[in-house]
Design a protein around this motif. Structure first.
Motif, PDB file in Angstrom:
ATOM      1  N   PRO A   1      -1.362 -33.900  40.750  1.00  0.00           N
ATOM      2  CA  PRO A   1      -0.591 -34.964  40.092  1.00  0.00           C
ATOM      3  C   PRO A   1      -0.129 -34.576  38.690  1.00  0.00           C
ATOM      4  CG  PRO A   1      -2.444 -35.906  41.279  1.00  0.00           C
ATOM      5  CD  PRO A   1      -2.613 -34.415  41.335  1.00  0.00           C
ATOM      6  N   ASP A   2      -0.980 -33.869  37.950  1.00  0.00           N
ATOM      7  CA  ASP A   2      -0.589 -33.441  36.599  1.00  0.00           C
ATOM      8  C   ASP A   2       0.559 -32.435  36.650  1.00  0.00           C
ATOM      9  OD1 ASP A   2      -2.354 -35.066  35.288  1.00  0.00           O
ATOM     10  OD2 ASP A   2      -3.910 -33.539  35.043  1.00  0.00           O
ATOM     11  N   ALA A   3       0.566 -31.572  37.672  1.00  0.00           N
ATOM     12  CA  ALA A   3       1.665 -30.607  37.824  1.00  0.00           C
ATOM     13  C   ALA A   3       2.978 -31.339  38.088  1.00  0.00           C
ATOM     14  CB  ALA A   3       1.366 -29.636  38.959  1.00  0.00           C
ATOM     15  N   LYS A   4       2.930 -32.394  38.904  1.00  0.00           N
ATOM     16  CA  LYS A   4       4.140 -33.172  39.194  1.00  0.00           C
ATOM     17  C   LYS A   4       4.643 -33.869  37.937  1.00  0.00           C
ATOM     18  CE  LYS A   4       2.794 -34.017  44.007  1.00  0.00           C
ATOM     19  NZ  LYS A   4       2.410 -35.050  45.012  1.00  0.00           N
ATOM     20  N   LYS A   5       3.724 -34.387  37.137  1.00  0.00           N
ATOM     21  CA  LYS A   5       4.126 -35.037  35.889  1.00  0.00           C
ATOM     22  C   LYS A   5       4.726 -34.022  34.923  1.00  0.00           C
ATOM     23  CE  LYS A   5       0.463 -38.542  36.202  1.00  0.00           C
ATOM     24  NZ  LYS A   5      -0.835 -38.981  35.621  1.00  0.00           N
ATOM     25  N   GLU A   6       4.119 -32.846  34.856  1.00  0.00           N
ATOM     26  CA  GLU A   6       4.616 -31.801  33.962  1.00  0.00           C
ATOM     27  C   GLU A   6       6.016 -31.353  34.374  1.00  0.00           C
ATOM     28  OE1 GLU A   6       5.060 -29.139  30.969  1.00  0.00           O
ATOM     29  OE2 GLU A   6       3.432 -30.613  31.163  1.00  0.00           O
ATOM     30  N   ALA A   7       6.266 -31.279  35.664  1.00  0.00           N
ATOM     31  CA  ALA A   7       7.578 -30.841  36.146  1.00  0.00           C
ATOM     32  C   ALA A   7       8.681 -31.802  35.741  1.00  0.00           C
ATOM     33  CB  ALA A   7       7.542 -30.690  37.670  1.00  0.00           C
ATOM     34  N   LYS A   8       8.321 -33.088  35.568  1.00  0.00           N
ATOM     35  CA  LYS A   8       9.319 -34.105  35.229  1.00  0.00           C
ATOM     36  C   LYS A   8       9.225 -34.569  33.779  1.00  0.00           C
ATOM     37  CE  LYS A   8       7.801 -36.743  38.566  1.00  0.00           C
ATOM     38  NZ  LYS A   8       7.618 -37.863  39.534  1.00  0.00           N
TER      39      LYS A   8
END
Length: 281
Positions: free
Chosen positions: A228-235
């Motif tokens: 989930p943190d990777a998805k947030k970082e990507a956006k």
């Protein structure tokens, strides 16, 4: 604190609510994010691997989709997008016992056998082929995986796709150009990661750092999942965008492009008596 992931039939109503919240249609990753938010699941809850490439959460939500589809509330397209049926759009809550009984009469696996399947690392048909495919991909060499990603991007419409694969290059494995509408084009760089588990936010940050000044957009493809943190970082606002393609999306794209899969169409006969034939005897 780690909470117990609800059983597949306890996910029926959260999944229906998620689909309504998302405008009646959604990809699998969008469903998972929305259901996790509705239930208040932590990152640790939703990233726990059960079998091969599949998390406990993903597996149980797949069974929930399977049951609601057979109950007539969901359907899905060849592109992996799920949508509420007309009946589904009118339905906000269901009785899990009623759904179980209905699907059981259709010859599906019973509630007990589904729980047994979950405990014995089984998957519904929806994701079984995906996991077999991803295991096959993870067995190839790193160079072969990069070539597969190169082929996939070319088939998807990218041009001038090159695999660079230089060590110490911030994780950049290749570059290409994407053209939109036959008029606009812009460069993109990509990274290929054969992962069993989840790609972390630090991987996305490092990749973004390497892409600055080289391309306007970045793309990370993996056989695993993204935390989930990777998805947030990507956006993250104010940072160059990074698109993420996880194992499920990768498998669906390969199916759409007919790469590495043999897809056979099944024909079902619908037989009825021809009354006109007998009237003319």
């Amino acid at each position: 604190m780690v909470m117990t992931i609800p059983k597949y039939n306890d996910l029926f109503n959260p999944l229906l609510k998620a689909m309504h919240n998302l405008g009646s249609s959604a990809s699998i990753s969008e469903q998972e994010e929305e259901v996790a938010k509705i239930l208040g699941l932590s990152d640790e809850d939703i990233t726990k691997i059960q079998y091969r490439n599949c998390t406990v959460f993903s597996n149980r939500l797949a069974w929930a989709r399977h049951y609601l589809k057979r109950y007539g509330l969901l359907n899905n397209s060849v592109r992996g997008i799920w949508a509420l049926t007309p009946e589904g759009r009118k339905t906000e809550n269901v009785s899990k016992a009623k759904v179980d009984r209905f699907v059981k009469k259709l010859g599906s696996k019973s509630e007990d056998s589904v729980d047994g399947a979950l405990n014995n690392d089984k998957e519904p048909e929806e994701i079984a082929w995906q996991n077999v495919l991803l295991e096959k991909i993870k067995a190839v060499s790193p160079d072969a995986f990069e070539r597969l990603c190169q082929r996939l991007l070319r088939e998807a419409g990218f041009t001038q796709v090159e695999v660079t694969g230089k060590s110490g290059d911030g994780g950049i494995d290749g570059k290409g150009i994407i053209r939109i509408g036959g008029l606009l084009s812009f460069p993109i760089i990509f990274q290929c990661k054969r992962y069993q588990g989840s790609v972390s936010a630090s991987v996305v940050r490092d990749f973004r750092g390497a892409m600055i000044g080289r391309a306007e957009k970045g793309l990370i493809l993996t056989t695993g999942t993204f935390s989930p943190d990777a998805k947030k970082e990507a956006k993250r606002d104010g940072a160059p965008p990074v698109d993420l393609v996880d194992g499920q999306a990768l498998a669906e794209k390969l199916r759409e492009l007919r790469l590495g899969l043999v897809i056979k169409q099944k024909t079902i006969e619908d037989i009825s008596v021809d009354d006109d034939f007998f009237r003319t005897l």
